[in-house]
Write a protein that holds these residues in place. Structure first.
Motif, PDB file in Angstrom:
ATOM      1  N   ILE A  95     -55.513   4.256 -54.375  1.00  0.00           N
ATOM      2  CA  ILE A  95     -55.332   5.656 -54.027  1.00  0.00           C
ATOM      3  C   ILE A  95     -56.093   6.546 -55.004  1.00  0.00           C
ATOM      4  CG2 ILE A  95     -53.593   7.499 -53.962  1.00  0.00           C
ATOM      5  CD1 ILE A  95     -51.544   5.327 -53.139  1.00  0.00           C
ATOM      6  N   ALA A  96     -56.864   7.473 -54.474  1.00  0.00           N
ATOM      7  CA  ALA A  96     -57.547   8.466 -55.322  1.00  0.00           C
ATOM      8  C   ALA A  96     -57.892   9.668 -54.470  1.00  0.00           C
ATOM      9  CB  ALA A  96     -58.823   7.878 -55.924  1.00  0.00           C
ATOM     10  N   PHE A  97     -57.978  10.810 -55.117  1.00  0.00           N
ATOM     11  CA  PHE A  97     -58.432  12.007 -54.397  1.00  0.00           C
ATOM     12  C   PHE A  97     -58.973  13.041 -55.377  1.00  0.00           C
ATOM     13  CE2 PHE A  97     -58.143  16.177 -52.463  1.00  0.00           C
ATOM     14  CZ  PHE A  97     -58.712  15.938 -51.221  1.00  0.00           C
ATOM     15  N   ALA A  98     -60.070  13.654 -54.976  1.00  0.00           N
ATOM     16  CA  ALA A  98     -60.569  14.856 -55.652  1.00  0.00           C
ATOM     17  C   ALA A  98     -61.170  15.753 -54.580  1.00  0.00           C
ATOM     18  CB  ALA A  98     -61.614  14.504 -56.698  1.00  0.00           C
ATOM     19  N   LYS A  99     -61.192  17.044 -54.853  1.00  0.00           N
ATOM     20  CA  LYS A  99     -61.784  17.966 -53.884  1.00  0.00           C
ATOM     21  C   LYS A  99     -63.269  17.653 -53.737  1.00  0.00           C
ATOM     22  CE  LYS A  99     -58.856  21.929 -54.878  1.00  0.00           C
ATOM     23  NZ  LYS A  99     -58.891  23.365 -55.195  1.00  0.00           N
ATOM     24  N   ARG A 100     -63.709  17.610 -52.517  1.00  0.00           N
ATOM     25  CA  ARG A 100     -65.098  17.274 -52.238  1.00  0.00           C
ATOM     26  C   ARG A 100     -66.075  18.147 -53.035  1.00  0.00           C
ATOM     27  NH1 ARG A 100     -67.233  13.016 -51.494  1.00  0.00           N
ATOM     28  NH2 ARG A 100     -66.290  12.305 -49.553  1.00  0.00           N
ATOM     29  N   GLU A 101     -65.743  19.437 -53.139  1.00  0.00           N
ATOM     30  CA  GLU A 101     -66.692  20.351 -53.799  1.00  0.00           C
ATOM     31  C   GLU A 101     -66.785  20.122 -55.313  1.00  0.00           C
ATOM     32  OE1 GLU A 101     -63.918  21.291 -52.140  1.00  0.00           O
ATOM     33  OE2 GLU A 101     -62.914  22.989 -53.126  1.00  0.00           O
ATOM     34  N   ASN A 157     -72.424  12.934 -60.688  1.00  0.00           N
ATOM     35  CA  ASN A 157     -71.614  13.436 -59.565  1.00  0.00           C
ATOM     36  C   ASN A 157     -70.150  12.969 -59.532  1.00  0.00           C
ATOM     37  OD1 ASN A 157     -73.746  14.940 -58.429  1.00  0.00           O
ATOM     38  ND2 ASN A 157     -74.521  13.104 -57.398  1.00  0.00           N
ATOM     39  N   TYR A 158     -69.802  11.973 -60.304  1.00  0.00           N
ATOM     40  CA  TYR A 158     -68.435  11.454 -60.234  1.00  0.00           C
ATOM     41  C   TYR A 158     -67.451  12.433 -60.897  1.00  0.00           C
ATOM     42  CZ  TYR A 158     -65.049   7.675 -59.494  1.00  0.00           C
ATOM     43  OH  TYR A 158     -63.990   6.914 -59.077  1.00  0.00           O
ATOM     44  N   ASN A 159     -67.933  13.107 -61.930  1.00  0.00           N
ATOM     45  CA  ASN A 159     -67.292  14.308 -62.468  1.00  0.00           C
ATOM     46  C   ASN A 159     -65.771  14.207 -62.662  1.00  0.00           C
ATOM     47  OD1 ASN A 159     -69.888  15.165 -62.338  1.00  0.00           O
ATOM     48  ND2 ASN A 159     -69.586  16.779 -60.847  1.00  0.00           N
ATOM     49  N   VAL A 197     -64.508   5.128 -47.070  1.00  0.00           N
ATOM     50  CA  VAL A 197     -64.281   6.535 -46.713  1.00  0.00           C
ATOM     51  C   VAL A 197     -64.422   7.440 -47.943  1.00  0.00           C
ATOM     52  CG1 VAL A 197     -61.764   6.506 -46.928  1.00  0.00           C
ATOM     53  CG2 VAL A 197     -62.823   8.045 -45.308  1.00  0.00           C
ATOM     54  N   SER A 198     -64.127   6.907 -49.128  1.00  0.00           N
ATOM     55  CA  SER A 198     -64.307   7.677 -50.375  1.00  0.00           C
ATOM     56  C   SER A 198     -65.773   8.042 -50.604  1.00  0.00           C
ATOM     57  CB  SER A 198     -63.846   6.869 -51.586  1.00  0.00           C
ATOM     58  OG  SER A 198     -62.489   6.975 -51.761  1.00  0.00           O
ATOM     59  N   ALA A 199     -66.646   7.099 -50.228  1.00  0.00           N
ATOM     60  CA  ALA A 199     -68.078   7.293 -50.484  1.00  0.00           C
ATOM     61  C   ALA A 199     -68.725   8.169 -49.414  1.00  0.00           C
ATOM     62  CB  ALA A 199     -68.773   5.935 -50.528  1.00  0.00           C
ATOM     63  N   GLY A 201     -70.071  11.048 -47.222  1.00  0.00           N
ATOM     64  CA  GLY A 201     -70.570  12.371 -47.573  1.00  0.00           C
ATOM     65  C   GLY A 201     -71.309  12.393 -48.902  1.00  0.00           C
ATOM     66  N   VAL A 202     -71.369  11.230 -49.574  1.00  0.00           N
ATOM     67  CA  VAL A 202     -72.140  11.160 -50.815  1.00  0.00           C
ATOM     68  C   VAL A 202     -73.610  11.070 -50.425  1.00  0.00           C
ATOM     69  CG1 VAL A 202     -72.634   9.797 -52.864  1.00  0.00           C
ATOM     70  CG2 VAL A 202     -70.283  10.038 -52.066  1.00  0.00           C
ATOM     71  N   GLY A 203     -74.360  12.105 -50.747  1.00  0.00           N
ATOM     72  CA  GLY A 203     -75.737  12.260 -50.293  1.00  0.00           C
ATOM     73  C   GLY A 203     -76.591  11.025 -50.495  1.00  0.00           C
TER      74      GLY A 203
HETATM   75  C1  KAL Z   1     -70.722   8.461 -58.216  1.00  0.00           C
HETATM   76  C2  KAL Z   1     -70.193   8.140 -57.068  1.00  0.00           C
HETATM   77  C3  KAL Z   1     -70.540   8.892 -55.847  1.00  0.00           C
HETATM   78  C4  KAL Z   1     -69.331   9.458 -55.153  1.00  0.00           C
HETATM   79  C5  KAL Z   1     -68.710  10.608 -55.859  1.00  0.00           C
HETATM   80  C6  KAL Z   1     -67.424  10.792 -55.795  1.00  0.00           C
HETATM   81  C7  KAL Z   1     -66.418   9.899 -55.187  1.00  0.00           C
HETATM   82  C8  KAL Z   1     -65.147  10.175 -55.406  1.00  0.00           C
HETATM   83  C9  KAL Z   1     -64.032   9.358 -54.870  1.00  0.00           C
HETATM   84  C10 KAL Z   1     -62.908  10.217 -54.310  1.00  0.00           C
HETATM   85  C11 KAL Z   1     -61.663   9.370 -54.190  1.00  0.00           C
HETATM   86  C12 KAL Z   1     -63.354  10.734 -52.951  1.00  0.00           C
HETATM   87  C13 KAL Z   1     -62.484  11.798 -52.331  1.00  0.00           C
HETATM   88  O1  KAL Z   1     -61.434  12.148 -52.822  1.00  0.00           O
HETATM   89  C14 KAL Z   1     -63.013  12.406 -51.052  1.00  0.00           C
HETATM   90  C15 KAL Z   1     -62.200  13.588 -50.558  1.00  0.00           C
HETATM   91  O2  KAL Z   1     -62.581  14.768 -51.217  1.00  0.00           O
HETATM   92  C16 KAL Z   1     -62.451  13.830 -49.069  1.00  0.00           C
HETATM   93  N1  KAL Z   1     -62.047  12.689 -48.249  1.00  0.00           N
HETATM   94  C17 KAL Z   1     -60.852  12.618 -47.649  1.00  0.00           C
HETATM   95  O3  KAL Z   1     -59.998  13.488 -47.733  1.00  0.00           O
HETATM   96  C18 KAL Z   1     -60.601  11.372 -46.853  1.00  0.00           C
HETATM   97  C19 KAL Z   1     -60.277  11.762 -45.431  1.00  0.00           C
HETATM   98  C20 KAL Z   1     -59.478  10.599 -47.499  1.00  0.00           C
HETATM   99  C21 KAL Z   1     -59.131   9.351 -46.736  1.00  0.00           C
HETATM  100  O4  KAL Z   1     -59.967  10.219 -48.759  1.00  0.00           O
HETATM  101  C22 KAL Z   1     -59.124  10.241 -49.819  1.00  0.00           C
HETATM  102  N2  KAL Z   1     -59.662   9.893 -51.002  1.00  0.00           N
HETATM  103  O5  KAL Z   1     -57.982  10.568 -49.697  1.00  0.00           O
HETATM  104  C23 KAL Z   1     -69.144   7.091 -56.987  1.00  0.00           C
HETATM  105  C24 KAL Z   1     -69.494   5.963 -56.056  1.00  0.00           C
HETATM  106  C25 KAL Z   1     -70.782   5.269 -56.515  1.00  0.00           C
HETATM  107  C26 KAL Z   1     -68.364   4.942 -56.068  1.00  0.00           C
HETATM  108  C27 KAL Z   1     -67.100   5.454 -55.424  1.00  0.00           C
HETATM  109  C28 KAL Z   1     -67.158   5.874 -53.997  1.00  0.00           C
HETATM  110  C29 KAL Z   1     -65.989   5.513 -56.206  1.00  0.00           C
HETATM  111  C30 KAL Z   1     -64.639   5.927 -55.767  1.00  0.00           C
HETATM  112  O6  KAL Z   1     -63.847   6.325 -56.635  1.00  0.00           O
HETATM  113  O7  KAL Z   1     -64.315   5.847 -54.576  1.00  0.00           O
END
Ligand code: KAL
Length: 257
Positions: A95-101, A157-159, A197-199, A201-203
């Motif tokens: 489980i993980a979440f961060a705001k997309r922006e 970008n992982y920030n 699904v986490s990845a 939208g990652v350009g």
């Molecule tokens: C450097 C990498 C590139 C990707 C950058 C950030 C990835 C962050 C992971 C984080 C968990 C993504 C989100 O929270 C996405 C969220 O803002 C929008 N998505 C959602 O709400 C969907 C619907 C739900 C199901 O997603 C969540 N999380 O609830 C890192 C890459 C190379 C490796 C990755 C992808 C690492 C990772 O942590 O997943």
């Protein structure tokens, strides 16, 4: 020593779809004979999770909604699991979440609210879940979480999620210390990039995978099945001496300078 997971029950939290690392873990545990209990964040994920579980060749899986931002929801979920299955032998926190922006540009621009949200869902939730799950691990247990290299080093970008993973890693170690006396181990798998699904939208995810193909020792990205099999190891007695550890399942990428 028992390498099979037959007669054991494992909770898998965070399956979103068939590409999820959590699903790779569920499949490996299932193949080893385990019974599975799934939790999902809200009703949007209920059908996908139930549909995936229906593809497994056993029909005793259980499903619960669990909003990890609520202590009451976590306590209630594990109370329900306790009533339905009694004992559990392990739990995978995926489980993980961060705001997309806040997952592009500069970390410098992270908001107070976005920082707190990423910490709450991605790191604190492990502690809150471990507190409730421990009471069901009366035969010992293994808790695992998913982390990423961006918590150890700066990854573009992982920030805010990198800072949350650093916090998750430390949370995992402190929990390992607290829970060891109950025979409960706590570890993390640091998976290489996988298109989940986490990845989304990652350009330049293609560029990230290309770098793994060119620079990792094994010259290929990892699969959710490879992560799943390491999860099986961590859930089984084979890993009985391992706790507080981060195992990198990343084709060796993390060793490269
Ligand atoms: C450097 C990498 C590139 C990707 C950058 C950030 C990835 C962050 C992971 C984080 C968990 C993504 C989100 O929270 C996405 C969220 O803002 C929008 N998505 C959602 O709400 C969907 C619907 C739900 C199901 O997603 C969540 N999380 O609830 C890192 C890459 C190379 C490796 C990755 C992808 C690492 C990772 O942590 O997943």
């Amino acid at each position: 020593m028992n390498f099979s997971l037959e007669g054991r029950t494992y909770v898998v939290m965070g399956v979103a779809n068939k590409r999820s690392i959590a699903w790779g873990i569920a499949q490996s545990l299932h193949n080893a004979g385990a019974r599975l209990v799934f939790t999902y964040a809200n009703e949007r994920f209920e059908k996908p999770v139930r549909d995936l579980a229906a593809t497994l060749d056993r029909d005793d899986s259980l499903f619960y909604e669990c909003d990890v931002t609520s202590d009451e929801a976590i306590e209630q979920t594990f109370e329900n699991i306790k009533n339905d299955v009694g004992v559990i032998h392990g739990l995978a926190h995926c489980i993980a979440f961060a705001k997309r922006e806040e997952l592009s540009g500069e970390f410098l621009n992270t908001s107070r609210e976005g920082f707190a949200l990423a910490q709450d869902i991605s790191a604190f939730s492990l502690a809150a879940i471990a507190r409730s799950a421990k009471d069901l691990m009366t035969e010992g247990g293994s808790i695992l979480t998913l982390t990423y290299l961006g918590g150890e080093r700066v990854v573009e970008n992982y920030n805010v999620m990198g800072v949350a993973k650093a916090s998750l890693d430390a949370t995992m170690r402190y929990l390992a210390n607290d829970l060891g006396k109950y025979g409960v181990r706590v570890n993390a798998i640091s998976a290489g990039p996988i298109r989940t699904v986490s990845a989304k939208g990652v350009g330049d995810f293609n560029a990230i995978l290309k770098e793994i193909e060119e620079r990792s020792p094994l010259r290929k990205p990892v699969t959710k099945e490879e992560v799943g099999d390491t999860a099986y190891f961590l859930m089984s007695d084979l890993s009985r001496g391992v706790t507080g550890e981060i195992i990198h399942v990343d084709s060796g990428y993390n060793i490269m300078g």
